[in-house]
Motif scaffolding. Structure first.
Motif, PDB file in Angstrom:
ATOM      1  N   VAL A   1      49.065  26.963   4.009  1.00 17.77           N
ATOM      2  CA  VAL A   1      48.684  25.801   4.807  1.00 17.77           C
ATOM      3  C   VAL A   1      47.165  25.744   4.951  1.00 17.77           C
ATOM      4  CG1 VAL A   1      48.880  24.678   7.059  1.00 17.77           C
ATOM      5  CG2 VAL A   1      50.873  25.812   6.062  1.00 17.77           C
ATOM      6  N   VAL A   2      46.557  26.883   5.252  1.00 17.52           N
ATOM      7  CA  VAL A   2      45.097  26.939   5.407  1.00 17.52           C
ATOM      8  C   VAL A   2      44.410  26.681   4.060  1.00 17.52           C
ATOM      9  CG1 VAL A   2      43.132  28.383   6.060  1.00 17.52           C
ATOM     10  CG2 VAL A   2      45.257  28.511   7.373  1.00 17.52           C
ATOM     11  N   LEU A   3      44.923  27.299   3.000  1.00 19.20           N
ATOM     12  CA  LEU A   3      44.348  27.100   1.665  1.00 19.20           C
ATOM     13  C   LEU A   3      44.430  25.629   1.259  1.00 19.20           C
ATOM     14  CD1 LEU A   3      43.225  28.365  -0.981  1.00 19.20           C
ATOM     15  CD2 LEU A   3      45.597  28.565  -1.754  1.00 19.20           C
ATOM     16  N   GLY A   4      45.578  25.010   1.485  1.00 17.86           N
ATOM     17  CA  GLY A   4      45.726  23.590   1.155  1.00 17.86           C
ATOM     18  C   GLY A   4      44.783  22.720   1.954  1.00 17.86           C
ATOM     19  N   THR A   5      44.592  23.059   3.231  1.00 14.31           N
ATOM     20  CA  THR A   5      43.663  22.298   4.073  1.00 14.31           C
ATOM     21  C   THR A   5      42.237  22.421   3.556  1.00 14.31           C
ATOM     22  OG1 THR A   5      45.077  22.674   6.004  1.00 14.31           O
ATOM     23  CG2 THR A   5      42.801  22.004   6.427  1.00 14.31           C
ATOM     24  N   VAL A   6      41.857  23.619   3.128  1.00 13.85           N
ATOM     25  CA  VAL A   6      40.508  23.822   2.586  1.00 13.85           C
ATOM     26  C   VAL A   6      40.295  22.962   1.342  1.00 13.85           C
ATOM     27  CG1 VAL A   6      38.992  25.511   1.463  1.00 13.85           C
ATOM     28  CG2 VAL A   6      40.220  26.146   3.547  1.00 13.85           C
ATOM     29  N   PHE A   7      41.284  22.944   0.442  1.00 12.81           N
ATOM     30  CA  PHE A   7      41.178  22.103  -0.761  1.00 12.81           C
ATOM     31  C   PHE A   7      41.070  20.629  -0.388  1.00 12.81           C
ATOM     32  CE2 PHE A   7      43.456  25.289  -3.750  1.00 12.81           C
ATOM     33  CZ  PHE A   7      42.234  25.841  -4.106  1.00 12.81           C
ATOM     34  N   LEU A   8      41.887  20.198   0.584  1.00 15.72           N
ATOM     35  CA  LEU A   8      41.861  18.795   0.997  1.00 15.72           C
ATOM     36  C   LEU A   8      40.528  18.435   1.640  1.00 15.72           C
ATOM     37  CD1 LEU A   8      45.492  18.586   2.398  1.00 15.72           C
ATOM     38  CD2 LEU A   8      44.586  17.151   0.564  1.00 15.72           C
ATOM     39  N   TRP A   9      40.065  19.258   2.545  1.00 18.78           N
ATOM     40  CA  TRP A   9      38.797  19.015   3.239  1.00 18.78           C
ATOM     41  C   TRP A   9      37.644  18.980   2.238  1.00 18.78           C
ATOM     42  CZ3 TRP A   9      38.151  21.575   8.677  1.00 18.78           C
ATOM     43  CH2 TRP A   9      37.000  21.099   9.306  1.00 18.78           C
ATOM     44  N   PHE A  10      37.652  19.931   1.324  1.00 20.53           N
ATOM     45  CA  PHE A  10      36.629  20.005   0.276  1.00 20.53           C
ATOM     46  C   PHE A  10      36.656  18.739  -0.588  1.00 20.53           C
ATOM     47  CE2 PHE A  10      35.714  21.306  -4.188  1.00 20.53           C
ATOM     48  CZ  PHE A  10      34.387  21.667  -4.036  1.00 20.53           C
ATOM     49  N   GLY A  11      37.855  18.355  -1.022  1.00 20.29           N
ATOM     50  CA  GLY A  11      37.981  17.191  -1.891  1.00 20.29           C
ATOM     51  C   GLY A  11      37.682  15.884  -1.204  1.00 20.29           C
ATOM     52  N   TRP A  12      37.836  15.854   0.134  1.00 18.64           N
ATOM     53  CA  TRP A  12      37.625  14.608   0.874  1.00 18.64           C
ATOM     54  C   TRP A  12      36.166  14.151   0.846  1.00 18.64           C
ATOM     55  CZ3 TRP A  12      42.633  14.380   3.453  1.00 18.64           C
ATOM     56  CH2 TRP A  12      43.004  13.088   3.840  1.00 18.64           C
ATOM     57  N   PHE A  13      35.247  15.059   0.549  1.00 19.55           N
ATOM     58  CA  PHE A  13      33.850  14.633   0.370  1.00 19.55           C
ATOM     59  C   PHE A  13      33.729  13.692  -0.822  1.00 19.55           C
ATOM     60  CE2 PHE A  13      33.202  18.585   2.809  1.00 19.55           C
ATOM     61  CZ  PHE A  13      32.365  18.106   3.804  1.00 19.55           C
ATOM     62  N   GLY A  14      34.537  13.943  -1.863  1.00 20.63           N
ATOM     63  CA  GLY A  14      34.576  13.024  -2.999  1.00 20.63           C
ATOM     64  C   GLY A  14      35.418  11.811  -2.724  1.00 20.63           C
ATOM     65  N   PHE A  15      36.448  11.976  -1.908  1.00 20.58           N
ATOM     66  CA  PHE A  15      37.346  10.889  -1.555  1.00 20.58           C
ATOM     67  C   PHE A  15      36.592   9.807  -0.788  1.00 20.58           C
ATOM     68  CE2 PHE A  15      40.981   8.962   0.642  1.00 20.58           C
ATOM     69  CZ  PHE A  15      41.987   9.046  -0.304  1.00 20.58           C
ATOM     70  N   ASN A  16      35.831  10.219   0.230  1.00 21.25           N
ATOM     71  CA  ASN A  16      35.073   9.256   1.037  1.00 21.25           C
ATOM     72  C   ASN A  16      33.650   9.055   0.524  1.00 21.25           C
ATOM     73  OD1 ASN A  16      37.323   9.006   2.632  1.00 21.25           O
ATOM     74  ND2 ASN A  16      36.498  10.078   4.394  1.00 21.25           N
ATOM     75  N   GLY A  17      32.945  10.146   0.297  1.00 17.43           N
ATOM     76  CA  GLY A  17      31.571  10.028  -0.197  1.00 17.43           C
ATOM     77  C   GLY A  17      31.508   9.355  -1.556  1.00 17.43           C
ATOM     78  N   GLY A  18      32.477   9.660  -2.412  1.00 25.07           N
ATOM     79  CA  GLY A  18      32.488   9.062  -3.742  1.00 25.07           C
ATOM     80  C   GLY A  18      32.794   7.584  -3.729  1.00 25.07           C
ATOM     81  N   SER A  19      33.408   7.097  -2.653  1.00 28.81           N
ATOM     82  CA  SER A  19      33.772   5.680  -2.581  1.00 28.81           C
ATOM     83  C   SER A  19      32.558   4.769  -2.466  1.00 28.81           C
ATOM     84  CB  SER A  19      34.723   5.434  -1.400  1.00 28.81           C
ATOM     85  OG  SER A  19      35.980   6.033  -1.657  1.00 28.81           O
ATOM     86  N   ALA A  20      31.375   5.356  -2.246  1.00 30.69           N
ATOM     87  CA  ALA A  20      30.146   4.559  -2.316  1.00 30.69           C
ATOM     88  C   ALA A  20      29.867   4.144  -3.757  1.00 30.69           C
ATOM     89  CB  ALA A  20      28.969   5.354  -1.762  1.00 30.69           C
ATOM     90  N   LEU A  21      30.494   4.851  -4.721  1.00 32.45           N
ATOM     91  CA  LEU A  21      30.341   4.576  -6.161  1.00 32.45           C
ATOM     92  C   LEU A  21      28.883   4.630  -6.593  1.00 32.45           C
ATOM     93  CD1 LEU A  21      32.903   1.633  -6.506  1.00 32.45           C
ATOM     94  CD2 LEU A  21      33.277   4.067  -6.955  1.00 32.45           C
ATOM     95  N   SER A  22      28.101   5.390  -5.861  1.00 30.42           N
ATOM     96  CA  SER A  22      26.679   5.520  -6.168  1.00 30.42           C
ATOM     97  C   SER A  22      26.127   6.698  -5.385  1.00 30.42           C
ATOM     98  CB  SER A  22      25.943   4.227  -5.784  1.00 30.42           C
ATOM     99  OG  SER A  22      24.589   4.295  -6.171  1.00 30.42           O
ATOM    100  N   ALA A  23      25.132   7.359  -5.937  1.00 28.89           N
ATOM    101  CA  ALA A  23      24.494   8.489  -5.248  1.00 28.89           C
ATOM    102  C   ALA A  23      23.410   7.939  -4.333  1.00 28.89           C
ATOM    103  CB  ALA A  23      23.918   9.465  -6.270  1.00 28.89           C
ATOM    104  N   ASN A  24      23.794   7.605  -3.102  1.00 32.31           N
ATOM    105  CA  ASN A  24      22.845   6.965  -2.191  1.00 32.31           C
ATOM    106  C   ASN A  24      23.074   7.440  -0.753  1.00 32.31           C
ATOM    107  OD1 ASN A  24      25.104   5.458  -1.236  1.00 32.31           O
ATOM    108  ND2 ASN A  24      24.760   3.906  -2.814  1.00 32.31           N
ATOM    109  N   LEU A  25      22.351   6.859   0.188  1.00 30.35           N
ATOM    110  CA  LEU A  25      22.445   7.275   1.586  1.00 30.35           C
ATOM    111  C   LEU A  25      23.802   6.936   2.197  1.00 30.35           C
ATOM    112  CD1 LEU A  25      18.920   6.394   3.043  1.00 30.35           C
ATOM    113  CD2 LEU A  25      19.850   8.653   2.505  1.00 30.35           C
ATOM    114  N   ARG A  26      24.435   5.901   1.714  1.00 28.99           N
ATOM    115  CA  ARG A  26      25.753   5.552   2.252  1.00 28.99           C
ATOM    116  C   ARG A  26      26.769   6.634   1.903  1.00 28.99           C
ATOM    117  NH1 ARG A  26      29.206  -0.015   1.163  1.00 28.99           N
ATOM    118  NH2 ARG A  26      30.353  -0.015   3.149  1.00 28.99           N
TER     119      ARG A  26
END
Length: 477
Positions: free
Chosen positions: A226-251
């Protein structure tokens, strides 16, 4: 012939042969989106581990298997027609057409998501969202579903549920997008749709054997997973939300920081609510709260400031925690609380986004212009988010129910396992493989059949505890 050149800085330059318009793709934006693709990919097996740890050990491997199976099925579906149905720039306000069937013409043209990246980059990034969504819903099948029919279910559900909702949310032709709803990374297409589907699945399948009477037998078998899965999810969520800017910018940077903050506050909030009852610090409770915080911040991550993220995490950790009691009130068996964490969490996120979205935050990328939410005195925004949330819940629940009942009457596609299979476990009955080697070796050592051993151990945990105590005492002598 693809009309692509490179300028002195290494940027990709493409000229539209029809209009003569020139588009410049920054390699940094492409690199960030592709890196985010990999981050979201790792979330899917992470979700498999998270779900697996919450289940009993006799079903542990099947959920990890389903995570990689879902990636494969949706990858084909996305290539076949999923991307076209979701993101073709023709079609209706509800669903696209087959213009990009088989990914024909999906390469160097500007994507419908952003003119800053080519469509092929946008396609592979959005594939990961399309793949994780049915895997979230599959949590509703835990402990009591045959694995074979789920191949067909994932393909059908992706086509009939995910693609239309994603189209109306993110495609510029979609009705929700056209009316100005804010959903940065998938509050409705990903979380509300999957959570509502899990509710429909739970109602269709009925309760597990012994549910409500064998409390010990239904405890998580591996909290480490459960903890390992949470770490993978939390780690990947930076790409899930941050990547949704579709650009390397401040947003993208802002989306990443509010994502981490909401997860942190959500985890602490849920854990503290649990502590008031048990007077113990729960790792599972913290992980559940962190996931709830991540779910809630998803639609607003590109629209809200850091102070609002604290409220997102607190409200998600509180409301989703109490929402887990709905299954006892209404009598359904949502084995992994997918509805409480994802559908309710997604609704919380949508409503809070309507209240706290800011035009200034959305403008961090340098080109997005919106009127904002209630914080910017744009009052109608809440109505659109309520409408979008209600549409997502009702459409996903209804269509999932229809899919399940159609499959129910097709030979070979009935999903619910009989009681005997449920007793033995999905790993044994449908896979013949196990998450842990010692489970398979145990019968040899004890001189009993595997099935009778598993049935006795899973249905009578008290007897198992006595046996272990007896073995431990014998070894001391």
């Amino acid at each position: 012939m693809v009309n692509i050149t490179y300028d002195a800085s290494g940027s990709i330059v493409w000229q539209d042969p029809d209009t003569g318009k020139i588009f410049v793709y920054n390699p940094g934006d492409i690199a960030w989106t592709l890196a985010s693709t990999a981050l979201v990919f790792i979330m899917i097996p992470g979700l498999g581990y998270f779900y697996s740890g919450l289940l009993r050990r006799k079903n542990a491997l099947s959920m990890i298997y389903l995570s990689v199976m879902t990636i494969a099925v949706v990858s084909f579906q996305w290539f076949f027609w999923g991307f076209s149905l979701t993101f073709s720039d023709t079609g209706s306000a509800f669903i696209g057409d087959l213009r990009y069937f088989g990914l024909k013409g999906v390469l160097e043209k500007p994507s419908i998501g952003s003119a800053r990246i080519p469509s092929i980059v946008f396609c592979i990034y959005q594939l990961m969202f399309a793949a994780i969504t049915p895997m979230l819903a599959i949590g509703g099948f835990a402990d009591r579903a045959h694995l074979g029919p789920l191949l067909a279910f994932v393909f059908a559900w992706s086509t009939l549920v995910y693609d239309p909702i994603a189209c109306w949310t993110w495609n510029s032709n979609g009705w929700s997008f056209a009316h100005g709803s804010y959903d940065f990374a998938g509050g409705t297409p990903v979380h509300i749709s999957s959570g509502s589907a899990a509710l429909a699945i739970s109602i269709y399948l009925g309760k597990r054997r012994g549910y409500g009477t064998e409390a010990l037998a239904y405890k998580p078998h591996n909290t480490t997973f459960v903890v390992l899965g949470t770490v993978f999810l939390w780690f990947g969520w930076f790409g899930f939300n941050g990547g949704s800017a579709l650009s390397a910018n401040l947003r993208a940077a802002q989306a990443s920081i509010v994502t981490n903050l909401a997860a942190s506050v959500g985890g602490l909030t849920w854990m503290l609510w649990d502590y008031r009852i048990e007077r113990k610090w729960s790792a599972v409770g913290f992980c559940s709260g962190a996931i709830a915080g991540l779910v809630a911040i998803t639609p607003g991550s590109g629209f809200v400031g850091s102070p609002a993220a604290v409220l997102f995490g607190f409200m998600a950790g509180t409301i989703c925690n109490f929402a887990t009691q709905l299954k006892f009130v209404f009598g359904y068996d949502d084995s992994l609380d997918v509805f409480a964490s994802h559908a309710i969490g997604g609704i919380v996120g949508n409503i809070l986004t309507a209240l706290f979205a800011q035009a200034s935050v959305a403008g961090f990328d340098g080109f997005t212009v919106i009127p904002g939410g209630w914080l910017d005195r744009h009052w109608i925004q809440l109505a659109w988010h309520v409408a979008d949330s209600c549409a997502g819940v009702s459409y996903s629940f209804t269509m999932t129910t229809i899919i399940l009942w159609i499959m129910h009457y097709i030979p070979g596609l009935r999903i619910r396992v009989p009681e005997g299979v449920e007793i033995v476990g999905i790993d044994e009955s449908d896979m013949g493989e196990f998450a842990y080697d010692y489970v398979a070796m145990e019968p040899e050592l004890k001189g009993v059949s595997y099935v009778s051993s598993v049935v006795r151990r899973e249905s009578d945990p008290e007897s198992l505890m006595k046996e272990r105590h007896s073995s431990a005492s014998g070894s001391n002598h």
